[in-house]
Design a protein around this motif. Structure first.
Motif, short mmCIF file in Angstrom:
data_model
loop_
_atom_site.label_atom_id
_atom_site.label_comp_id
_atom_site.label_asym_id
_atom_site.label_seq_id
_atom_site.Cartn_x
_atom_site.Cartn_y
_atom_site.Cartn_z
N MET A 166 -1.31 53.62 -42.03
CA MET A 166 -0.34 53.29 -41.54
C MET A 166 0.24 51.96 -41.26
SD MET A 166 1.75 56.27 -38.40
CE MET A 166 0.98 57.83 -40.31
N ASN A 167 1.79 52.26 -41.31
CA ASN A 167 2.37 50.49 -40.87
C ASN A 167 2.75 51.02 -40.16
OD1 ASN A 167 0.32 49.15 -42.98
ND2 ASN A 167 1.90 49.13 -44.30
N GLY A 168 3.51 49.77 -39.43
CA GLY A 168 3.91 49.39 -38.78
C GLY A 168 4.50 48.20 -38.27
N THR A 169 5.69 47.75 -37.32
CA THR A 169 6.12 46.72 -36.69
C THR A 169 5.38 45.87 -35.71
OG1 THR A 169 8.78 47.14 -38.68
CG2 THR A 169 8.29 45.21 -37.58
N VAL A 170 4.94 45.41 -35.60
CA VAL A 170 5.00 44.18 -34.04
C VAL A 170 4.93 42.91 -33.81
CG1 VAL A 170 2.56 45.52 -34.58
CG2 VAL A 170 2.61 43.36 -35.25
N PHE A 171 5.85 42.36 -32.93
CA PHE A 171 5.92 40.70 -32.36
C PHE A 171 4.80 39.73 -32.26
CE2 PHE A 171 7.14 42.80 -28.94
CZ PHE A 171 8.07 41.95 -28.07
N ASN A 172 3.61 40.37 -31.70
CA ASN A 172 2.81 39.56 -30.96
C ASN A 172 1.33 40.36 -31.28
OD1 ASN A 172 1.69 37.02 -30.08
ND2 ASN A 172 2.81 37.51 -28.44
N ILE A 173 0.30 39.78 -31.43
CA ILE A 173 -0.77 40.41 -30.71
C ILE A 173 -1.78 39.33 -29.87
CG2 ILE A 173 -3.13 41.50 -31.38
CD1 ILE A 173 -2.25 42.63 -33.99
N GLN A 174 -1.66 39.43 -28.74
CA GLN A 174 -2.41 39.10 -27.75
C GLN A 174 -3.73 38.64 -27.21
OE1 GLN A 174 0.50 37.99 -24.62
NE2 GLN A 174 -0.60 36.50 -23.55
N ARG A 175 -4.79 38.07 -27.80
CA ARG A 175 -5.39 37.97 -27.14
C ARG A 175 -6.29 37.60 -25.89
NH1 ARG A 175 -8.76 35.83 -32.09
NH2 ARG A 175 -10.65 37.01 -30.94
N PHE A 176 -7.11 38.30 -25.07
CA PHE A 176 -7.99 37.65 -23.93
C PHE A 176 -6.53 37.71 -22.57
CE2 PHE A 176 -10.52 35.69 -27.01
CZ PHE A 176 -12.01 35.41 -26.06
#
Length: 297
Positions: free
Chosen positions: A1-11
């Motif tokens: 399934m697809n969606g919309t993100v504006f950031n994936i922030q690690r740590f």
């Protein structure tokens, strides 16, 4: 399934216990006057233009299909009304133009999150899904959480609670901890500040509590809006009335999102920044009214 993100922030270390990866989904039903993530309001990708970073090279003028970029007297003019969101101009690789928001699959999100599994295991961390409002993309959120649990991850969502009770109950099976925003006690003021009253939100908070779900109550305090005795008392009362609220987190207003408003062609509401004394007073007043632990974020 697809969606919309504006950031994936690690740590991340401020979005729940341990080391976490926070996934920010685009789209939110509320329009809080103090929002520091205006790029999260709309569900679709948007173009951000930072005028102060533009060197007037003119490359975007050549690449733009709709003529929304132009140079006049060595000044970059961006006509947002002409923009068709093809995002060709962002391929110039300059720092002034940025596409915010991109489509991604739930599988790709889990692949990215699992890169730091060793850190989650050693710190008690996991995945946090935030926004925007993550429940705005409900099916996508549910798919992410199901896959996260299948991979043995600790799961958190940060939510304003504005959704149907059916969805809250359905999602709760896959959420270990809710970071639940509590923005304003008075229903009329809540509507004035966010666009909706807080009746649905409070009902969903009560539902989660009755289901035994762990909740951290997150309370943004905004000078000139909700920094009132009545609201401080409301925070204390709601926390003490629900046994599954673990603690309260006070989030003083900050202006870190100011540049984003201008880059999106939006008007920012001018709000006075609190000083350290203001924060201490707010903390003391809420602490005085509750048995729960109160933390200053």
């Amino acid at each position: 399934m697809n969606g919309t993100v504006f950031n994936i922030q690690r740590f991340c270390v401020n979005d729940g216990p341990g080391i976490r990866t926070t996934v920010f989904l685009k789209g939110c039903p509320l329009k809080c006057v103090w929002c520091h993530n205006p790029e999260s309001h709309k569900a679709e990708p948007e173009l951000m233009f930072y005028k102060n970073k533009c060197v007037n090279c003119g490359r975007c003028v050549v690449m733009c299909k709709s003529g929304c970029h132009s140079l006049c007297n060595s000044s970059h003019i961006f006509d947002r009304h002409k923009c068709i969101k093809c995002f060709e101009c962002t391929k110039t690789n300059c720092n002034a133009l940025e596409k915010v928001g991109h489509e991604i699959s739930s599988d790709d999100i889990i692949t990215e999150v699992m890169k730091d599994k060793i850190f989650y295991d050693n710190s008690g961390g996991g995945i946090t899904v935030s926004g925007g409002e993550p429940l705005f993309q409900f099916d996508f959120l549910l798919d992410i959480l199901k896959k996260a649990k299948a991979h043995g991850l600790h799961t958190i969502i940060e939510t304003c609670g504005f959704t149907t009770q059916i969805r809250i109950k359905q999602i709760s099976e896959y959420v270990d901890l809710f970071l639940f925003d509590y923005k304003e006690t008075d229903a009329k003021l809540h509507k004035e500040f966010t666009g909706f009253d807080n009746i649905i939100i409070l009902n969903n908070l009560k539902t989660l509590n009755s289901m035994g779900k762990s909740i951290i109550l997150r309370c943004p305090i905004i000078p000139g809006y909700n920094d009132r005795e009545e609201h401080f008392n409301g925070i204390a009362n709601i926390a003490d009335s629900m046994e599954n609220i673990v603690h309260i987190e006070i989030e003083p207003y900050h202006s870190l999102g100011s540049a984003k408003y201008d880059s999106l062609g939006m008007n920012e509401r001018k709000i006075t920044l609190p000083d350290e004394n203001d924060k201490k007073i707010w903390l003391a007043k809420i602490c005085a009214g509750t048995r729960k632990k109160v933390l200053l974020a």
